[in-house]
Design a protein around this motif. Structure first.
Motif, mmCIF file in Angstrom:
data_model
loop_
_atom_site.group_PDB
_atom_site.id
_atom_site.type_symbol
_atom_site.label_atom_id
_atom_site.label_comp_id
_atom_site.label_asym_id
_atom_site.label_seq_id
_atom_site.Cartn_x
_atom_site.Cartn_y
_atom_site.Cartn_z
ATOM 1 N N TYR A 98 -2.085 -2.663 -7.857
ATOM 2 C CA TYR A 98 -2.350 -3.116 -6.561
ATOM 3 C C TYR A 98 -3.789 -3.621 -6.300
ATOM 4 O O TYR A 98 -3.747 -4.709 -5.417
ATOM 5 C CB TYR A 98 -1.947 -1.725 -5.346
ATOM 6 N N ASP A 99 -4.745 -2.902 -6.772
ATOM 7 C CA ASP A 99 -6.032 -3.537 -6.738
ATOM 8 C C ASP A 99 -6.193 -4.781 -7.270
ATOM 9 O O ASP A 99 -6.981 -5.630 -6.611
ATOM 10 C CB ASP A 99 -7.112 -2.406 -7.199
ATOM 11 N N HIS A 139 0.179 2.015 -10.827
ATOM 12 C CA HIS A 139 0.604 1.306 -9.525
ATOM 13 C C HIS A 139 -0.796 0.913 -8.658
ATOM 14 O O HIS A 139 -1.051 -0.083 -8.183
ATOM 15 C CB HIS A 139 1.192 2.040 -8.765
ATOM 16 N N LYS A 140 -1.744 1.920 -8.792
ATOM 17 C CA LYS A 140 -3.018 1.747 -8.302
ATOM 18 C C LYS A 140 -3.824 0.558 -8.741
ATOM 19 O O LYS A 140 -4.122 -0.310 -7.939
ATOM 20 C CB LYS A 140 -3.830 3.048 -8.382
ATOM 21 N N GLU A 141 -3.926 0.663 -10.123
ATOM 22 C CA GLU A 141 -4.482 -0.569 -10.646
ATOM 23 C C GLU A 141 -3.814 -1.993 -10.422
ATOM 24 O O GLU A 141 -4.629 -2.965 -10.278
ATOM 25 C CB GLU A 141 -4.646 -0.326 -12.173
ATOM 26 N N PRO A 195 -1.356 6.083 -11.376
ATOM 27 C CA PRO A 195 -2.824 5.106 -12.018
ATOM 28 C C PRO A 195 -2.387 3.686 -12.111
ATOM 29 O O PRO A 195 -3.096 2.636 -11.632
ATOM 30 C CB PRO A 195 -3.124 5.928 -13.152
ATOM 31 N N LYS A 221 1.154 2.387 -3.604
ATOM 32 C CA LYS A 221 0.127 2.258 -4.531
ATOM 33 C C LYS A 221 -0.525 3.468 -5.219
ATOM 34 O O LYS A 221 -1.006 3.619 -6.355
ATOM 35 C CB LYS A 221 -1.296 1.809 -3.778
ATOM 36 N N ASP A 222 -0.003 4.745 -4.513
ATOM 37 C CA ASP A 222 -0.420 6.008 -5.149
ATOM 38 C C ASP A 222 0.787 6.736 -5.944
ATOM 39 O O ASP A 222 0.514 7.773 -6.100
ATOM 40 C CB ASP A 222 -0.668 6.872 -3.741
ATOM 41 N N ALA A 239 0.866 -1.062 0.035
ATOM 42 C CA ALA A 239 0.010 0.037 0.028
ATOM 43 C C ALA A 239 0.845 1.243 -0.072
ATOM 44 O O ALA A 239 0.318 2.519 -0.511
ATOM 45 C CB ALA A 239 -0.811 -0.232 1.158
#
Length: 133
Positions: free
Chosen positions: A97-98, A93-95, A91, A87-88, A84
């Motif tokens: 990570y999810d 990285h966020k995708e 975008p 993740k930010d 986490a």
């Protein structure tokens, strides 16, 4: 005959005040030296503070790379926690990570879990490869 001591002296001049600036020069030099020493001390303090500062991203990166994936349940929780941090970053990285969280759900919240399959290990390695520290 009384001797008179009131002899007019023509070659002695009256006391004249001499302009002396050496105290001002000394105070100016001392002030400059004090400011210079304070500036060097401040820069040294900031350098030491920055050098010894705890870097959470670096520590989490090390922890993620040193995870033992054979202990599946603890690894899934650790990847969720330490991943986490990154993740930010973007975008992408966020995708990622999810997506990884969705795949790790099967290995959490159960008493007994199987080991990671090769697809999940591939996603974990891909996510670790995306991280910039």
């Amino acid at each position: 005959m009384a001797q008179s001591y009131d002899i007019p002296l023509h070659d002695i001049k009256p006391i004249v005040e001499i302009e002396e600036y050496s105290l001002y020069y000394f105070l100016g030099f001392a002030s400059f030296a004090l400011v210079l020493v304070a500036g060097v001390a401040y820069l040294l303090y900031m350098w030491l503070k920055k050098r010894n500062r705890y870097n959470r991203r670096k520590e989490h990166f090390k922890l993620l790379n040193s995870l033992d994936l054979s202990n599946t349940k603890e690894s899934a929780y650790a990847i969720t926690l330490y991943g986490a941090t990154f993740k930010d970053d973007s975008p992408r990285h966020k995708e990622m990570y999810d997506n990884l969280l969705g795949r790790l759900e099967a290995y959490k919240y159960k008493k007994e879990v199987s080991s990671f399959d090769s697809e999940v290990i591939g996603y974990i390695e891909l996510y670790k490869g995306m991280m910039d520290v």
